[in-house]
Scaffold this motif. Sequence first.
Motif, PDB file in Angstrom:
ATOM      1  N   ALA A  44      24.037  -9.352  26.760  1.00 41.30           N
ATOM      2  CA  ALA A  44      23.151  -8.872  25.697  1.00 41.30           C
ATOM      3  C   ALA A  44      22.369 -10.027  25.082  1.00 41.30           C
ATOM      4  O   ALA A  44      21.156  -9.917  24.849  1.00 41.30           O
ATOM      5  CB  ALA A  44      23.963  -8.151  24.623  1.00 41.30           C
ATOM      6  N   ASN A  45      23.023 -11.153  24.829  1.00 45.04           N
ATOM      7  CA  ASN A  45      22.338 -12.313  24.250  1.00 45.04           C
ATOM      8  C   ASN A  45      21.339 -12.924  25.227  1.00 45.04           C
ATOM      9  O   ASN A  45      20.226 -13.290  24.843  1.00 45.04           O
ATOM     10  CB  ASN A  45      23.358 -13.361  23.800  1.00 45.04           C
ATOM     11  N   LEU A  46      21.723 -13.032  26.491  1.00 38.70           N
ATOM     12  CA  LEU A  46      20.814 -13.610  27.486  1.00 38.70           C
ATOM     13  C   LEU A  46      19.569 -12.746  27.672  1.00 38.70           C
ATOM     14  O   LEU A  46      18.460 -13.272  27.806  1.00 38.70           O
ATOM     15  CB  LEU A  46      21.544 -13.791  28.823  1.00 38.70           C
ATOM     16  N   ARG A  47      19.743 -11.435  27.670  1.00 39.88           N
ATOM     17  CA  ARG A  47      18.582 -10.546  27.826  1.00 39.88           C
ATOM     18  C   ARG A  47      17.634 -10.647  26.634  1.00 39.88           C
ATOM     19  O   ARG A  47      16.453 -10.332  26.744  1.00 39.88           O
ATOM     20  CB  ARG A  47      19.042  -9.105  28.045  1.00 39.88           C
ATOM     21  N   ASN A  48      18.153 -11.125  25.500  1.00 35.44           N
ATOM     22  CA  ASN A  48      17.305 -11.358  24.326  1.00 35.44           C
ATOM     23  C   ASN A  48      16.750 -12.775  24.297  1.00 35.44           C
ATOM     24  O   ASN A  48      16.159 -13.194  23.304  1.00 35.44           O
ATOM     25  CB  ASN A  48      18.089 -11.079  23.040  1.00 35.44           C
ATOM     26  N   GLY A  49      16.949 -13.505  25.393  1.00 32.79           N
ATOM     27  CA  GLY A  49      16.387 -14.846  25.517  1.00 32.79           C
ATOM     28  C   GLY A  49      17.173 -15.944  24.828  1.00 32.79           C
ATOM     29  O   GLY A  49      16.667 -17.060  24.681  1.00 32.79           O
TER      30      GLY A  49
ATOM     31  N   ASP B 140      38.663 -17.212  42.302  1.00 32.11           N
ATOM     32  CA  ASP B 140      37.622 -16.326  42.843  1.00 32.11           C
ATOM     33  C   ASP B 140      36.308 -17.091  42.952  1.00 32.11           C
ATOM     34  O   ASP B 140      35.604 -17.266  41.954  1.00 32.11           O
ATOM     35  CB  ASP B 140      37.472 -15.120  41.916  1.00 32.11           C
ATOM     36  N   PRO B 141      35.924 -17.540  44.150  1.00 32.26           N
ATOM     37  CA  PRO B 141      34.713 -18.364  44.300  1.00 32.26           C
ATOM     38  C   PRO B 141      33.432 -17.681  43.814  1.00 32.26           C
ATOM     39  O   PRO B 141      32.516 -18.337  43.343  1.00 32.26           O
ATOM     40  CB  PRO B 141      34.636 -18.637  45.806  1.00 32.26           C
ATOM     41  N   GLY B 142      33.355 -16.359  43.905  1.00 30.44           N
ATOM     42  CA  GLY B 142      32.138 -15.642  43.526  1.00 30.44           C
ATOM     43  C   GLY B 142      32.124 -15.113  42.112  1.00 30.44           C
ATOM     44  O   GLY B 142      31.206 -14.366  41.734  1.00 30.44           O
ATOM     45  N   TYR B 143      33.088 -15.516  41.297  1.00 31.81           N
ATOM     46  CA  TYR B 143      33.240 -14.928  39.963  1.00 31.81           C
ATOM     47  C   TYR B 143      31.984 -15.061  39.104  1.00 31.81           C
ATOM     48  O   TYR B 143      31.500 -14.080  38.541  1.00 31.81           O
ATOM     49  CB  TYR B 143      34.446 -15.559  39.247  1.00 31.81           C
ATOM     50  N   ILE B 144      31.436 -16.246  38.991  1.00 32.97           N
ATOM     51  CA  ILE B 144      30.286 -16.467  38.108  1.00 32.97           C
ATOM     52  C   ILE B 144      29.047 -15.748  38.634  1.00 32.97           C
ATOM     53  O   ILE B 144      28.329 -15.090  37.870  1.00 32.97           O
ATOM     54  CB  ILE B 144      29.987 -17.972  37.935  1.00 32.97           C
ATOM     55  N   MET B 145      28.799 -15.847  39.920  1.00 34.16           N
ATOM     56  CA  MET B 145      27.606 -15.197  40.479  1.00 34.16           C
ATOM     57  C   MET B 145      27.712 -13.678  40.386  1.00 34.16           C
ATOM     58  O   MET B 145      26.716 -12.983  40.155  1.00 34.16           O
ATOM     59  CB  MET B 145      27.388 -15.648  41.923  1.00 34.16           C
ATOM     60  N   ARG B 146      28.932 -13.146  40.521  1.00 36.09           N
ATOM     61  CA  ARG B 146      29.124 -11.698  40.380  1.00 36.09           C
ATOM     62  C   ARG B 146      28.930 -11.284  38.919  1.00 36.09           C
ATOM     63  O   ARG B 146      28.306 -10.257  38.629  1.00 36.09           O
ATOM     64  CB  ARG B 146      30.508 -11.303  40.885  1.00 36.09           C
TER      65      ARG B 146
ATOM     66  N   ASP C 232      26.298  -8.539  37.940  1.00 35.24           N
ATOM     67  CA  ASP C 232      26.783  -7.328  37.268  1.00 35.24           C
ATOM     68  C   ASP C 232      26.240  -7.204  35.852  1.00 35.24           C
ATOM     69  O   ASP C 232      26.009  -6.103  35.369  1.00 35.24           O
ATOM     70  CB  ASP C 232      28.318  -7.315  37.219  1.00 35.24           C
ATOM     71  N   GLY C 233      26.049  -8.346  35.184  1.00 37.22           N
ATOM     72  CA  GLY C 233      25.574  -8.323  33.803  1.00 37.22           C
ATOM     73  C   GLY C 233      24.068  -8.265  33.672  1.00 37.22           C
ATOM     74  O   GLY C 233      23.543  -8.194  32.567  1.00 37.22           O
ATOM     75  N   GLY C 234      23.370  -8.325  34.808  1.00 38.44           N
ATOM     76  CA  GLY C 234      21.908  -8.279  34.755  1.00 38.44           C
ATOM     77  C   GLY C 234      21.311  -9.471  34.030  1.00 38.44           C
ATOM     78  O   GLY C 234      20.309  -9.347  33.329  1.00 38.44           O
ATOM     79  N   TRP C 235      21.947 -10.660  34.201  1.00 41.29           N
ATOM     80  CA  TRP C 235      21.414 -11.850  33.552  1.00 41.29           C
ATOM     81  C   TRP C 235      20.004 -12.109  34.038  1.00 41.29           C
ATOM     82  O   TRP C 235      19.699 -11.923  35.219  1.00 41.29           O
ATOM     83  CB  TRP C 235      22.287 -13.061  33.855  1.00 41.29           C
ATOM     84  N   PRO C 236      19.099 -12.524  33.168  1.00 42.87           N
ATOM     85  CA  PRO C 236      17.729 -12.815  33.587  1.00 42.87           C
ATOM     86  C   PRO C 236      17.711 -13.855  34.717  1.00 42.87           C
ATOM     87  O   PRO C 236      18.596 -14.712  34.814  1.00 42.87           O
ATOM     88  CB  PRO C 236      17.086 -13.390  32.323  1.00 42.87           C
ATOM     89  N   GLU C 237      16.691 -13.756  35.551  1.00 35.36           N
ATOM     90  CA  GLU C 237      16.562 -14.652  36.700  1.00 35.36           C
ATOM     91  C   GLU C 237      16.589 -16.121  36.292  1.00 35.36           C
ATOM     92  O   GLU C 237      17.118 -16.979  37.005  1.00 35.36           O
ATOM     93  CB  GLU C 237      15.257 -14.339  37.445  1.00 35.36           C
ATOM     94  N   GLU C 238      16.011 -16.419  35.141  1.00 35.27           N
ATOM     95  CA  GLU C 238      15.929 -17.814  34.705  1.00 35.27           C
ATOM     96  C   GLU C 238      17.228 -18.339  34.078  1.00 35.27           C
ATOM     97  O   GLU C 238      17.297 -19.485  33.645  1.00 35.27           O
ATOM     98  CB  GLU C 238      14.765 -18.017  33.737  1.00 35.27           C
TER      99      GLU C 238
END
Length: 195
Positions: A81-86, A101-107, A111-117
Motif C-alpha cells: 500500500a505504501n509503495l503504490r503511493n510512492g 526460500d530463494p524466491g521469497y522477495i521476488m514473489r 504478489d503485492g503488485g509493487w511498482p516496477e521502479e
Amino acid sequence: MIPIPVVLVIGSAGSGKSTVAAAIARALHAALLDKDDIADRFTGALLTANGEDAGARDGSAFYVETVRPLEYSTLLALTSANLRNGLPVVLDAPFGAYFADPGYIMRARADGGWPEETRPIVVRVSASGETTRRRLIERGLDRDRWKLEHWDEFWSSIGDARPHWRGVPIIEVTNDEDGRSAERAREVLEQLQKL
C-alpha cells in the motif's frame, strides 16, 4: 523512473535491527513498518484465545504455523500500500522463517503488485551471541522468554543465519556496540548510494 527503495532490515531479536531501521527510515523519509508494532496486539490476542501465553512465539506450534504467516502477510500488505503511493518503505522484521526460500522477495514483490521502479534491498543486522543475549535480558519482553530459556537452540538456529534470496542485494551490518545505530545507518546509506 526514480527507484523507490524498500529496505528490509532483518536480524535476530536483540541484534539492534529496530534502532538501525528507524535511523534508515528517518534518513530516507520512508514509512517505517515494524512487525512487532503492527502485530503484537493481535498476536497476543490470538495466542490467548488459543489458550497460550500472549508472549509465546518460537515454542508455539500455533504461532509458527498460523499466526506468524498472518503477521508477515499483514506486513507485506502494508508495504504494498505504501509503495503504490510512492513512499519508500523500511521493514523491521526478522524474516528468518523465510530465509531458505530463494524466491521469497521476488514473489512478495509480484504478489503485492509493487511498482516496477521498486528496488528491494536487504540490510542484515547482526550482533554476537553475548551482546544479543544481554540485550534480550535487558529489554525483558515476554516474547523473548522462550529464546532465553532455550538459548542454545535459539542461537544455533538464528545466530549466523543468512537469507538465500535471489535478485536482491544484501548489506551486512555488525551492531555489537550499543549507541552506534545512527552511525550504522549512515554506513548503510553510503552503501545504498553505491548500489
